[in-house]
Scaffold this motif. Structure first.
Motif, PDB file in Angstrom:
ATOM      1  N   GLU A  93       0.831  -1.202   0.000  1.00  0.00           N
ATOM      2  CA  GLU A  93       0.000   0.000   0.000  1.00  0.00           C
ATOM      3  C   GLU A  93       0.865   1.251   0.000  1.00  0.00           C
ATOM      4  O   GLU A  93       1.916   1.291   0.647  1.00  0.00           O
ATOM      5  CB  GLU A  93      -0.902   0.051   1.232  1.00  0.00           C
ATOM      6  N   THR A  94       0.402   2.256  -0.736  1.00  0.00           N
ATOM      7  CA  THR A  94       1.041   3.560  -0.753  1.00  0.00           C
ATOM      8  C   THR A  94      -0.030   4.605  -0.519  1.00  0.00           C
ATOM      9  O   THR A  94      -1.101   4.535  -1.124  1.00  0.00           O
ATOM     10  CB  THR A  94       1.738   3.826  -2.111  1.00  0.00           C
ATOM     11  N   ILE A  95       0.251   5.561   0.368  1.00  0.00           N
ATOM     12  CA  ILE A  95      -0.688   6.645   0.643  1.00  0.00           C
ATOM     13  C   ILE A  95      -0.208   7.901  -0.076  1.00  0.00           C
ATOM     14  O   ILE A  95       0.949   8.317   0.094  1.00  0.00           O
ATOM     15  CB  ILE A  95      -0.814   6.908   2.153  1.00  0.00           C
ATOM     16  N   LEU A  96      -1.088   8.475  -0.884  1.00  0.00           N
ATOM     17  CA  LEU A  96      -0.775   9.706  -1.606  1.00  0.00           C
ATOM     18  C   LEU A  96      -1.680  10.824  -1.107  1.00  0.00           C
ATOM     19  O   LEU A  96      -2.892  10.642  -0.999  1.00  0.00           O
ATOM     20  CB  LEU A  96      -1.006   9.515  -3.108  1.00  0.00           C
ATOM     21  N   ASN A  97      -1.108  11.963  -0.804  1.00  0.00           N
ATOM     22  CA  ASN A  97      -1.891  13.141  -0.441  1.00  0.00           C
ATOM     23  C   ASN A  97      -2.338  13.832  -1.716  1.00  0.00           C
ATOM     24  O   ASN A  97      -1.520  14.095  -2.604  1.00  0.00           O
ATOM     25  CB  ASN A  97      -1.057  14.092   0.424  1.00  0.00           C
ATOM     26  N   VAL A  98      -3.637  14.100  -1.803  1.00  0.00           N
ATOM     27  CA  VAL A  98      -4.220  14.680  -3.011  1.00  0.00           C
ATOM     28  C   VAL A  98      -4.978  15.950  -2.635  1.00  0.00           C
ATOM     29  O   VAL A  98      -5.882  15.919  -1.800  1.00  0.00           O
ATOM     30  CB  VAL A  98      -5.182  13.677  -3.703  1.00  0.00           C
ATOM     31  N   GLU A  99      -4.609  17.059  -3.263  1.00  0.00           N
ATOM     32  CA  GLU A  99      -5.283  18.330  -3.005  1.00  0.00           C
ATOM     33  C   GLU A  99      -6.364  18.567  -4.044  1.00  0.00           C
ATOM     34  O   GLU A  99      -6.213  18.199  -5.207  1.00  0.00           O
ATOM     35  CB  GLU A  99      -4.276  19.477  -3.026  1.00  0.00           C
ATOM     36  N   GLY A 100      -7.452  19.196  -3.606  1.00  0.00           N
ATOM     37  CA  GLY A 100      -8.515  19.575  -4.533  1.00  0.00           C
ATOM     38  C   GLY A 100      -9.742  18.688  -4.485  1.00  0.00           C
ATOM     39  O   GLY A 100     -10.708  18.953  -5.188  1.00  0.00           O
ATOM     40  N   VAL A 105      -4.405   2.346 -13.674  1.00  0.00           N
ATOM     41  CA  VAL A 105      -2.980   2.069 -13.852  1.00  0.00           C
ATOM     42  C   VAL A 105      -2.716   0.580 -13.630  1.00  0.00           C
ATOM     43  O   VAL A 105      -3.163  -0.004 -12.634  1.00  0.00           O
ATOM     44  CB  VAL A 105      -2.132   2.925 -12.886  1.00  0.00           C
ATOM     45  N   SER A 106      -1.994  -0.015 -14.554  1.00  0.00           N
ATOM     46  CA  SER A 106      -1.658  -1.431 -14.460  1.00  0.00           C
ATOM     47  C   SER A 106      -0.859  -1.703 -13.198  1.00  0.00           C
ATOM     48  O   SER A 106       0.108  -1.002 -12.898  1.00  0.00           O
ATOM     49  CB  SER A 106      -0.842  -1.836 -15.689  1.00  0.00           C
ATOM     50  N   GLY A 107      -1.279  -2.695 -12.438  1.00  0.00           N
ATOM     51  CA  GLY A 107      -0.612  -3.060 -11.196  1.00  0.00           C
ATOM     52  C   GLY A 107      -1.352  -2.605  -9.959  1.00  0.00           C
ATOM     53  O   GLY A 107      -1.057  -3.056  -8.855  1.00  0.00           O
ATOM     54  N   VAL A 108      -2.330  -1.696 -10.131  1.00  0.00           N
ATOM     55  CA  VAL A 108      -3.136  -1.230  -9.006  1.00  0.00           C
ATOM     56  C   VAL A 108      -4.300  -2.196  -8.819  1.00  0.00           C
ATOM     57  O   VAL A 108      -5.024  -2.489  -9.765  1.00  0.00           O
ATOM     58  CB  VAL A 108      -3.664   0.204  -9.233  1.00  0.00           C
ATOM     59  N   THR A 109      -4.484  -2.685  -7.593  1.00  0.00           N
ATOM     60  CA  THR A 109      -5.584  -3.610  -7.323  1.00  0.00           C
ATOM     61  C   THR A 109      -6.751  -2.925  -6.620  1.00  0.00           C
ATOM     62  O   THR A 109      -7.874  -3.402  -6.694  1.00  0.00           O
ATOM     63  CB  THR A 109      -5.103  -4.807  -6.478  1.00  0.00           C
ATOM     64  N   ASP A 110      -6.473  -1.797  -5.934  1.00  0.00           N
ATOM     65  CA  ASP A 110      -7.546  -1.061  -5.273  1.00  0.00           C
ATOM     66  C   ASP A 110      -7.071   0.353  -4.960  1.00  0.00           C
ATOM     67  O   ASP A 110      -5.874   0.610  -4.877  1.00  0.00           O
ATOM     68  CB  ASP A 110      -7.974  -1.755  -3.977  1.00  0.00           C
ATOM     69  N   ALA A 111      -8.044   1.246  -4.806  1.00  0.00           N
ATOM     70  CA  ALA A 111      -7.753   2.624  -4.404  1.00  0.00           C
ATOM     71  C   ALA A 111      -8.922   3.107  -3.563  1.00  0.00           C
ATOM     72  O   ALA A 111     -10.071   2.928  -3.946  1.00  0.00           O
ATOM     73  CB  ALA A 111      -7.565   3.517  -5.625  1.00  0.00           C
ATOM     74  N   ASP A 137       0.813  -4.026  -6.673  1.00  0.00           N
ATOM     75  CA  ASP A 137       1.888  -5.011  -6.632  1.00  0.00           C
ATOM     76  C   ASP A 137       3.234  -4.292  -6.489  1.00  0.00           C
ATOM     77  O   ASP A 137       3.323  -3.071  -6.643  1.00  0.00           O
ATOM     78  CB  ASP A 137       1.850  -5.942  -7.848  1.00  0.00           C
ATOM     79  N   ASP A 138       4.262  -5.045  -6.186  1.00  0.00           N
ATOM     80  CA  ASP A 138       5.576  -4.471  -5.895  1.00  0.00           C
ATOM     81  C   ASP A 138       6.223  -3.777  -7.092  1.00  0.00           C
ATOM     82  O   ASP A 138       7.051  -2.888  -6.907  1.00  0.00           O
ATOM     83  CB  ASP A 138       6.527  -5.548  -5.373  1.00  0.00           C
ATOM     84  N   ALA A 139       5.869  -4.166  -8.301  1.00  0.00           N
ATOM     85  CA  ALA A 139       6.530  -3.635  -9.492  1.00  0.00           C
ATOM     86  C   ALA A 139       5.947  -2.305  -9.969  1.00  0.00           C
ATOM     87  O   ALA A 139       6.471  -1.704 -10.908  1.00  0.00           O
ATOM     88  CB  ALA A 139       6.441  -4.662 -10.617  1.00  0.00           C
ATOM     89  N   LEU A 140       4.897  -1.820  -9.333  1.00  0.00           N
ATOM     90  CA  LEU A 140       4.235  -0.595  -9.780  1.00  0.00           C
ATOM     91  C   LEU A 140       5.149   0.615  -9.713  1.00  0.00           C
ATOM     92  O   LEU A 140       5.862   0.816  -8.736  1.00  0.00           O
ATOM     93  CB  LEU A 140       2.998  -0.331  -8.916  1.00  0.00           C
ATOM     94  N   GLY A 161       4.776   6.733  -9.804  1.00  0.00           N
ATOM     95  CA  GLY A 161       4.713   7.956 -10.605  1.00  0.00           C
ATOM     96  C   GLY A 161       3.594   7.902 -11.639  1.00  0.00           C
ATOM     97  O   GLY A 161       2.992   8.928 -11.961  1.00  0.00           O
ATOM     98  N   GLU A 162       3.316   6.720 -12.150  1.00  0.00           N
ATOM     99  CA  GLU A 162       2.232   6.561 -13.123  1.00  0.00           C
ATOM    100  C   GLU A 162       0.883   6.827 -12.469  1.00  0.00           C
ATOM    101  O   GLU A 162      -0.018   7.405 -13.086  1.00  0.00           O
ATOM    102  CB  GLU A 162       2.254   5.158 -13.727  1.00  0.00           C
ATOM    103  N   VAL A 163       0.734   6.420 -11.224  1.00  0.00           N
ATOM    104  CA  VAL A 163      -0.513   6.667 -10.490  1.00  0.00           C
ATOM    105  C   VAL A 163      -0.666   8.166 -10.249  1.00  0.00           C
ATOM    106  O   VAL A 163      -1.746   8.738 -10.463  1.00  0.00           O
ATOM    107  CB  VAL A 163      -0.547   5.891  -9.161  1.00  0.00           C
TER     108      VAL A 163
END
Length: 66
Positions: free
Chosen positions: A2-9, A26-32, A46-49, A52-54
């Motif tokens: 899991e990666t947490i991204l801060n998103v404004e707006g 994005v390929s490799g993302v299983t959930d958001a 997955d680990d290979a994601l 930056g593409e997300v």
């Protein structure tokens, strides 16, 4: 993984849906999952994601990823 991204707006349900959809495209993302109160999205992937593409996919929807 899991990666947490801060998103404004993000302010509403439409924003939530747009960001989740953009991340899931994005390929490799299983959930958001967006948390509007915290202003972030938890991306399960997955680990290979390349995260930056997300980020780019979300920014293409008009949101600012920090």
């Amino acid at each position: 993984m899991e990666t947490i991204l801060n998103v404004e707006g993000m302010t509403c349900g439409h924003c939530k849906a747009a960001v989740e959809s953009a991340a899931k495209e994005v390929s490799g993302v299983t959930d958001a999952a967006v948390n509007l109160e915290l202003g972030n999205v938890i991306v399960t992937h997955d680990d290979a994601l390349n995260i930056g593409e997300v980020k780019q996919s979300i920014e293409d929807q008009g949101y600012d990823v920090k």
